[in-house]
Design a protein around this motif. Structure first.
Motif, PDB file in Angstrom:
ATOM      1  N   ASN A  82       0.829  -1.200   0.000  1.00 52.62           N
ATOM      2  CA  ASN A  82       0.000   0.000   0.000  1.00 52.62           C
ATOM      3  C   ASN A  82       0.865   1.253   0.000  1.00 52.62           C
ATOM      4  OD1 ASN A  82      -2.532  -1.552   0.363  1.00 52.62           O
ATOM      5  ND2 ASN A  82      -1.673  -1.997   2.369  1.00 52.62           N
ATOM      6  N   VAL A  83       1.867   1.273   0.890  1.00 53.49           N
ATOM      7  CA  VAL A  83       2.758   2.432   0.960  1.00 53.49           C
ATOM      8  C   VAL A  83       3.610   2.528  -0.304  1.00 53.49           C
ATOM      9  CG1 VAL A  83       4.641   3.518   2.257  1.00 53.49           C
ATOM     10  CG2 VAL A  83       2.776   2.378   3.479  1.00 53.49           C
ATOM     11  N   THR A  84       4.089   1.382  -0.796  1.00 51.73           N
ATOM     12  CA  THR A  84       4.901   1.376  -2.015  1.00 51.73           C
ATOM     13  C   THR A  84       4.142   1.978  -3.185  1.00 51.73           C
ATOM     14  OG1 THR A  84       6.188  -0.553  -1.311  1.00 51.73           O
ATOM     15  CG2 THR A  84       6.112  -0.091  -3.674  1.00 51.73           C
ATOM     16  N   TRP A  89       4.040   6.231  -7.142  1.00 51.50           N
ATOM     17  CA  TRP A  89       3.308   7.064  -8.095  1.00 51.50           C
ATOM     18  C   TRP A  89       3.041   8.468  -7.554  1.00 51.50           C
ATOM     19  CZ3 TRP A  89       0.474   1.950  -8.108  1.00 51.50           C
ATOM     20  CH2 TRP A  89       1.072   1.081  -9.024  1.00 51.50           C
ATOM     21  N   ASN A  90       3.693   8.813  -6.445  1.00 54.26           N
ATOM     22  CA  ASN A  90       3.617  10.165  -5.891  1.00 54.26           C
ATOM     23  C   ASN A  90       2.173  10.647  -5.706  1.00 54.26           C
ATOM     24  OD1 ASN A  90       5.479  12.292  -4.945  1.00 54.26           O
ATOM     25  ND2 ASN A  90       4.342  13.566  -6.381  1.00 54.26           N
ATOM     26  N   THR A  91       1.356   9.793  -5.118  1.00 55.98           N
ATOM     27  CA  THR A  91       0.005  10.219  -4.755  1.00 55.98           C
ATOM     28  C   THR A  91       0.126  10.959  -3.423  1.00 55.98           C
ATOM     29  OG1 THR A  91      -0.473   8.095  -3.668  1.00 55.98           O
ATOM     30  CG2 THR A  91      -1.059   8.297  -5.979  1.00 55.98           C
ATOM     31  N   TYR A  92       0.453  12.236  -3.526  1.00 53.24           N
ATOM     32  CA  TYR A  92       0.952  13.003  -2.389  1.00 53.24           C
ATOM     33  C   TYR A  92      -0.121  13.407  -1.382  1.00 53.24           C
ATOM     34  CZ  TYR A  92      -0.463  16.660  -5.683  1.00 53.24           C
ATOM     35  OH  TYR A  92      -1.162  17.425  -6.592  1.00 53.24           O
ATOM     36  N   ALA A  93      -1.396  13.357  -1.786  1.00 51.65           N
ATOM     37  CA  ALA A  93      -2.473  13.774  -0.883  1.00 51.65           C
ATOM     38  C   ALA A  93      -3.413  12.610  -0.611  1.00 51.65           C
ATOM     39  CB  ALA A  93      -3.253  14.941  -1.484  1.00 51.65           C
ATOM     40  N   ASN A 123       1.285  12.204   2.029  1.00 52.81           N
ATOM     41  CA  ASN A 123       1.227  10.765   1.761  1.00 52.81           C
ATOM     42  C   ASN A 123       2.558  10.142   1.353  1.00 52.81           C
ATOM     43  OD1 ASN A 123      -0.696   8.717   1.904  1.00 52.81           O
ATOM     44  ND2 ASN A 123      -1.208   8.827  -0.266  1.00 52.81           N
ATOM     45  N   ILE A 124       3.629  10.942   1.267  1.00 53.21           N
ATOM     46  CA  ILE A 124       4.883  10.444   0.689  1.00 53.21           C
ATOM     47  C   ILE A 124       6.027  10.444   1.689  1.00 53.21           C
ATOM     48  CG2 ILE A 124       6.570  10.751  -1.172  1.00 53.21           C
ATOM     49  CD1 ILE A 124       3.777  10.035  -2.156  1.00 53.21           C
ATOM     50  N   GLU A 125       6.095  11.485   2.530  1.00 54.43           N
ATOM     51  CA  GLU A 125       7.305  11.760   3.294  1.00 54.43           C
ATOM     52  C   GLU A 125       7.203  11.266   4.733  1.00 54.43           C
ATOM     53  OE1 GLU A 125       8.437  15.750   0.692  1.00 54.43           O
ATOM     54  OE2 GLU A 125       7.794  15.989   2.775  1.00 54.43           O
ATOM     55  N   ASN A 252      -6.140   8.566  -2.754  1.00 52.40           N
ATOM     56  CA  ASN A 252      -4.739   8.977  -2.807  1.00 52.40           C
ATOM     57  C   ASN A 252      -4.532   9.708  -4.132  1.00 52.40           C
ATOM     58  OD1 ASN A 252      -3.679   7.388  -0.359  1.00 52.40           O
ATOM     59  ND2 ASN A 252      -4.742   5.838  -1.559  1.00 52.40           N
ATOM     60  N   ILE A 253      -4.356  11.026  -4.045  1.00 56.42           N
ATOM     61  CA  ILE A 253      -4.386  11.872  -5.236  1.00 56.42           C
ATOM     62  C   ILE A 253      -2.979  12.287  -5.635  1.00 56.42           C
ATOM     63  CG2 ILE A 253      -5.312  13.986  -6.240  1.00 56.42           C
ATOM     64  CD1 ILE A 253      -7.440  11.931  -5.452  1.00 56.42           C
ATOM     65  N   GLY A 254      -2.660  12.100  -6.894  1.00 54.37           N
ATOM     66  CA  GLY A 254      -1.401  12.572  -7.460  1.00 54.37           C
ATOM     67  C   GLY A 254      -1.654  13.339  -8.741  1.00 54.37           C
ATOM     68  N   ASP A 255      -0.622  13.947  -9.283  1.00 49.74           N
ATOM     69  CA  ASP A 255      -0.768  14.686 -10.537  1.00 49.74           C
ATOM     70  C   ASP A 255      -0.910  13.758 -11.737  1.00 49.74           C
ATOM     71  OD1 ASP A 255      -0.569  17.125  -9.232  1.00 49.74           O
ATOM     72  OD2 ASP A 255       1.620  17.224  -9.463  1.00 49.74           O
TER      73      ASP A 255
END
Length: 484
Positions: A82-84, A89-93, A123-125, A252-255
């Protein structure tokens, strides 16, 4: 017709995913599905990241992943799938909405206190980088990464979402009173972005105070944005306010890629029994439909769910215990039977469809996130983390021999508390010290001079780790020890 990737998950995952997709099919949701291989059984086949290369390629080409709960094998040295997925994919929010659901009784619903809280979690750091080391056999270190660009991404998303929602308040939860550099940076970015949104009321609350207020007056809060670990904890706390993780959607939202999932467990004890509650995954699916611009069908289906809950129909994990619970498939069938019906409480408006949230595919290179440096960076010294079971004075005597006329020994600390040149004999010690060396002249030092210090000091100690003492103008990029 939109095409999305679907990963059914482990445990109860396939059952609840099939239930949700049956509801979508009955409503004529214009989606096509491509099933991908992810989860524990993929780990067991030898794929260390929990997904096949084909699955990764499919998800990256489609941009949307709808996934059930997944298990990471314990004790095999592998990372959470899940975290991977979120980090790859940088779903940062991570957006999670917690609302009172009529038919799901809680202490707050019985008291007539409505809840409508949206948590936006970075969601990334943070410690979710999972960068850990044993410095000695007694001392473990976890590195916590908070970055300005990463904080800017999630906080700007939170403000944009709050403005579109018409939120009455957006709150930053933090621990900047203790973690002045990491949480302090996150809070600084929040305040910086807040100035660009004067129409949105913005404030901040220390996270422990936030938790107390949430369990006493949750109706006071609207949108809350937090760092990763604190956001993880607070979002599960909020799930408890509205009935549990079975009613908590997650996006999980990314660009470029976005993931919509149920965040509850795989419940292997009830897997295959057709009794699991699909509500959380269904609510996550509604978020996915809105992300794709399918506003009307999302509202129709959410109204059907709300009508079903109001009617007292339920699976075995909630509702009136005097009533016979429905199976997973019966609960899905009840929702299908209620399509087109309007709930009495908080019906969702039938909005017109919108263009899907824009995404960008086929990146030529990894995006580099970097803000401009306002002032020139200087290296003013180094922290040397050493292993020793000697008393502080004896450690200091050895450390003082290696200054080389370039450095001065400023302090020794143990677990973050100063033990030299002043300290207390009541401070318990572990076998790892931080030795702070600063420039003796007050001028910057070079990395080669730091390496020479390292060479001298290693004659007396095992050096576990080092950190440069960076400075920008008069702003020091390092913290003081407790008591320093």
């Amino acid at each position: 017709m939109h095409k999305i990737a679907v990963a059914k998950g482990d445990g109860i995952g396939p059952e609840i995913m099939d239930a949700v997709l049956s509801i979508f099919q009955a409503a004529g949701v214009p989606l096509e599905y491509e099933t991908v291989e992810m989860g524990k059984w993929v780990f067991d086949k030898g794929f260390s990241n929990g997904m096949t290369p084909e699955a990764q390629q499919t998800i990256e080409s489609l941009g949307i992943l709808f996934k059930g709960p997944m298990e990471t094998p314990k004790g095999k040295g592998v990372k959470s799938v899940n975290v991977t997925a979120r980090k790859t994919w940088n779903t940062y929010a991570n957006k999670r909405t917690f609302q009172t659901l009529h038919g799901v009784d809680t202490v707050f619903s019985k008291a007539g206190i409505p809840i409508d809280i949206t948590i936006v979690r970075e969601n990334i750091e943070d410690t979710y980088g999972g960068v850990e080391h044993l410095l000695t056999h007694d001392v473990a270190l976890s590195r916590r990464f908070i970055t300005r660009p990463g904080s800017m991404q999630v906080i700007r998303y939170a403000f944009e979402m709050a403005r579109k929602k018409g939120a009455r308040r957006i709150t930053c939860g933090h621990k900047a009173n203790i973690m002045k550099l990491t949480d302090g940076l996150f809070l600084d970015v929040f305040n910086e972005v807040a100035r660009e949104y004067p129409d949105v009321k913005a404030d901040d609350v220390i996270v422990d105070d936030l938790c107390m207020k949430l369990v006493s007056r949750p109706d006071l809060f609207d949108v809350i944005v937090l760092t990763n670990l604190q956001g993880d904890i607070v979002s599960d706390l909020c799930a408890g306010l509205i009935g549990g993780l079975g009613f908590a959607p997650s996006a999980n939202i990314g660009d470029h890629i976005s993931i919509f999932e149920a965040v509850h467990g795989t419940a292997p004890d009830i897997a295959g029994k057709n009794i699991a509650n699909p509500t959380a995954l269904l609510l996550s699916g509604f978020g996915m439909l809105r992300h794709l611009g399918l506003m009307q069908v999302a509202a129709v289906l959410e109204n059907a769910l709300l009508y079903t809950l109001e009617s007292g129909l339920h699976t075995g994990d909630f509702g009136n215990k005097q009533d016979k619970p429905l199976s997973t498939t019966e609960f899905a069938a009840a929702i299908i039977g209620n399509i087109g019906k309007i709930p009495q409480h908080q019906p969702r408006p039938l909005l017109a469809d919108q263009p899907p949230t824009p995404t960008h595919f086929k990146l030529a290179a990894n995006p580099m996130l970097e803000s401009a440096e306002a002032l020139q960076e200087k290296v003013m010294g180094v922290d040397m983390f050493i292993e020793s079971n000697l008393q502080p004075m004896m450690v200091a005597e050895k450390c003082l021999h290696h200054t080389g006329g370039i450095f001065q020994l400023i302090t020794l600390s143990n677990r973050g508390t100063q033990v030299w040149p002043t300290g207390s004999s009541f401070t318990n010690l572990v076998n790892q010290y931080a030795c702070r060396y600063e420039s003796a002249s007050g001028e910057p030092v070079s990395q080669s001079e730091v390496l020479e210090l390292y060479s001298r000091l290693m004659q007396d100690f095992k050096i576990c780790s080092t950190e440069l003492l960076n400075q920008w103008g008069e702003k020091k990029g390092y913290s003081l020890a407790q008591g320093q």
